[in-house]
Design a protein around this motif. Structure first.
Motif, PDB file in Angstrom:
ATOM      1  N   GLU A   1     -78.617  18.129  81.773  1.00  0.00           N
ATOM      2  CA  GLU A   1     -78.225  19.523  81.961  1.00  0.00           C
ATOM      3  C   GLU A   1     -79.359  20.461  81.552  1.00  0.00           C
ATOM      4  N   ASP A   2     -79.219  21.723  81.877  1.00  0.00           N
ATOM      5  CA  ASP A   2     -80.236  22.720  81.595  1.00  0.00           C
ATOM      6  C   ASP A   2     -80.138  23.188  80.144  1.00  0.00           C
ATOM      7  N   THR A   3     -81.186  22.921  79.366  1.00  0.00           N
ATOM      8  CA  THR A   3     -81.166  23.258  77.945  1.00  0.00           C
ATOM      9  C   THR A   3     -81.096  24.760  77.722  1.00  0.00           C
TER      10      THR A   3
ATOM     11  N   SER B   1     -77.248  14.680  77.555  1.00  0.00           N
ATOM     12  CA  SER B   1     -77.335  15.841  78.442  1.00  0.00           C
ATOM     13  C   SER B   1     -78.625  16.616  78.212  1.00  0.00           C
ATOM     14  N   HIS B   2     -79.296  16.365  77.062  1.00  0.00           N
ATOM     15  CA  HIS B   2     -80.531  17.082  76.733  1.00  0.00           C
ATOM     16  C   HIS B   2     -81.449  16.196  75.905  1.00  0.00           C
TER      17      HIS B   2
ATOM     18  N   SER C   1     -75.980  15.593  73.258  1.00  0.00           N
ATOM     19  CA  SER C   1     -75.007  15.685  74.351  1.00  0.00           C
ATOM     20  C   SER C   1     -73.929  16.698  74.017  1.00  0.00           C
ATOM     21  N   THR C   2     -73.523  17.465  75.007  1.00  0.00           N
ATOM     22  CA  THR C   2     -72.374  18.346  74.826  1.00  0.00           C
ATOM     23  C   THR C   2     -71.105  17.492  74.807  1.00  0.00           C
TER      24      THR C   2
ATOM     25  N   ASP D   1     -73.097  21.130  71.412  1.00  0.00           N
ATOM     26  CA  ASP D   1     -72.406  22.403  71.241  1.00  0.00           C
ATOM     27  C   ASP D   1     -71.707  22.474  69.888  1.00  0.00           C
TER      28      ASP D   1
ATOM     29  N   GLU E   1     -77.602  26.035  78.061  1.00  0.00           N
ATOM     30  CA  GLU E   1     -76.725  25.642  76.955  1.00  0.00           C
ATOM     31  C   GLU E   1     -77.027  26.453  75.705  1.00  0.00           C
TER      32      GLU E   1
ATOM     33  N   ARG F   1     -75.439  29.834  76.091  1.00  0.00           N
ATOM     34  CA  ARG F   1     -73.994  29.823  75.824  1.00  0.00           C
ATOM     35  C   ARG F   1     -73.720  29.847  74.326  1.00  0.00           C
ATOM     36  N   TRP F   2     -74.536  29.103  73.577  1.00  0.00           N
ATOM     37  CA  TRP F   2     -74.377  29.113  72.115  1.00  0.00           C
ATOM     38  C   TRP F   2     -74.654  30.500  71.544  1.00  0.00           C
TER      39      TRP F   2
ATOM     40  N   HIS G   1     -70.115  16.559  78.266  1.00  0.00           N
ATOM     41  CA  HIS G   1     -70.950  15.490  78.814  1.00  0.00           C
ATOM     42  C   HIS G   1     -70.461  14.129  78.325  1.00  0.00           C
TER      43      HIS G   1
END
Length: 320
Positions: free
Chosen positions: A293-295, A215-216, A187-188, A156, A298, A301-302, A191
């Motif tokens: 996590e779901d790419t 996370s991805h 990773s976020t 992120d 994410e 959200r960005w 995460h």
């Protein structure tokens, strides 16, 4: 059986520190946020009210020892310029009776970087892990252990900073290294915080190990496809060769320009055949209890943070 209840976060007001503090607090640890005396970073008002904040002179072993007294674990999130203080921090942690030290690794897996240009740039990180290994090997600090953690790019933060060096939302273009098919892991910040909390919730299983979580895990082309799908826009694609980026990076490194690391980081993740991806099965996510996590979610959200106009159809579908 080791029990960790109290945790001090060193470098609590940097890019990662607040996420570590929050995740540890959410996992019901008693958290102390340690900030550098005279730091230009203000203490975040978002810290939970029951988090203790201590301002400490990082150059003073006595001050560090006093700050670590009563702590079961110390989690370091110091930024690159301050990596060198971690040796003194480890000594202070040992003297204070700390059970676990987590150094400021995160990002690149420094085990893979040894002997490379990236490894030379990250020499301080490698030195710290080697020092931790030596402390444990000597056996002079009974009850003390360490855990290293690689998490890949900060997703992120990297999105907001420069689109991970791949996506330019303003210009509607993507810069792809080589074929763009090489996978890399990210990773976020949240995460990373949960992974650190997971390490301390499983202290015996994670003692004296170097772990990798994410996370991805995706390629440049896969990222571009998700962005195009969610925005409903076709991006212009610019292709770059990894050898050209390496050459420019070496020139900038020789000139003493800090931005050189960005060039090597991009080739570290994007060069065809480099093999720096990390699937969920290969990762230590299960060990620390943190799933991938779901790419698409994410990226959405960005795009929403950036005001990039997620298409109405795709926005609806993403929630179904």
């Amino acid at each position: 059986m080791t029990t960790i209840k109290t945790v001090a976060v060193l470098g609590a007001t940097g890019n990662l520190g607040p996420a570590l503090v929050q995740a540890l607090h959410d996992a019901n640890f008693t958290v102390t946020a340690i900030t550098r005396a005279n730091s230009s970073n203000p203490t975040p008002s978002t810290f939970p009210s029951d988090v203790t904040v201590k301002s400490v002179d990082y150059t003073s072993p006595e001050a560090l020892r006093a700050a670590f007294t009563g702590q079961d674990a110390v989690v370091s999130a110091v930024a690159t310029p301050a990596l060198g203080i971690q040796i003194a921090a480890i000594d202070a942690a040992v003297a204070a009776g700390v059970k676990r030290f987590i150094p400021s690794e995160y990002g690149v897996d420094t085990r893979q970087a040894v002997g490379t240009t990236v490894g030379n740039i990250l020499a301080k990180k490698i030195e710290v892990v080697e020092y931790l290994q030596e402390v444990v090997k000597k056996g002079t600090a009974p009850g003390f252990s360490w855990t290293g953690l690689s998490t890949g790019l900060f997703l992120d933060w990297g999105f907001d900073f420069n689109g991970l060096g791949v996506i330019d939302l303003k210009e509607k273009k993507a810069t792809i290294i080589d074929s763009g098919n090489e996978k890399f892991y990210t990773s976020t910040l949240s995460h990373i915080g949960r992974s650190v909390a997971g390490i301390l919730l499983h202290p015996d299983e994670t003692a004296n190990k170097y772990l990798a979580t994410a996370s991805h895990n995706f390629s440049q082309n896969e990222l571009l496809a998700v962005v195009e799908e969610l925005t409903g826009t076709k991006f212009a694609v610019i292709h770059e060769k990894s050898e050209d980026l390496t050459r420019v990076g070496l020139e900038k490194l020789a000139a003493g320009e800090p931005i050189a690391f960005i060039y090597f980081l991009r080739t570290w993740n994007g060069t065809d055949g480099i093999g720096h991806g990390l699937t969920e099965e290969e990762s230590d996510n299960a060990l620390v209890g943190v799933p991938y996590e779901d790419t698409k979610a994410e990226v959405q959200r960005w795009l929403e943070r950036a005001g990039a106009g997620v298409s109405t159809v795709n926005k609806r579908e993403s929630y179904e």
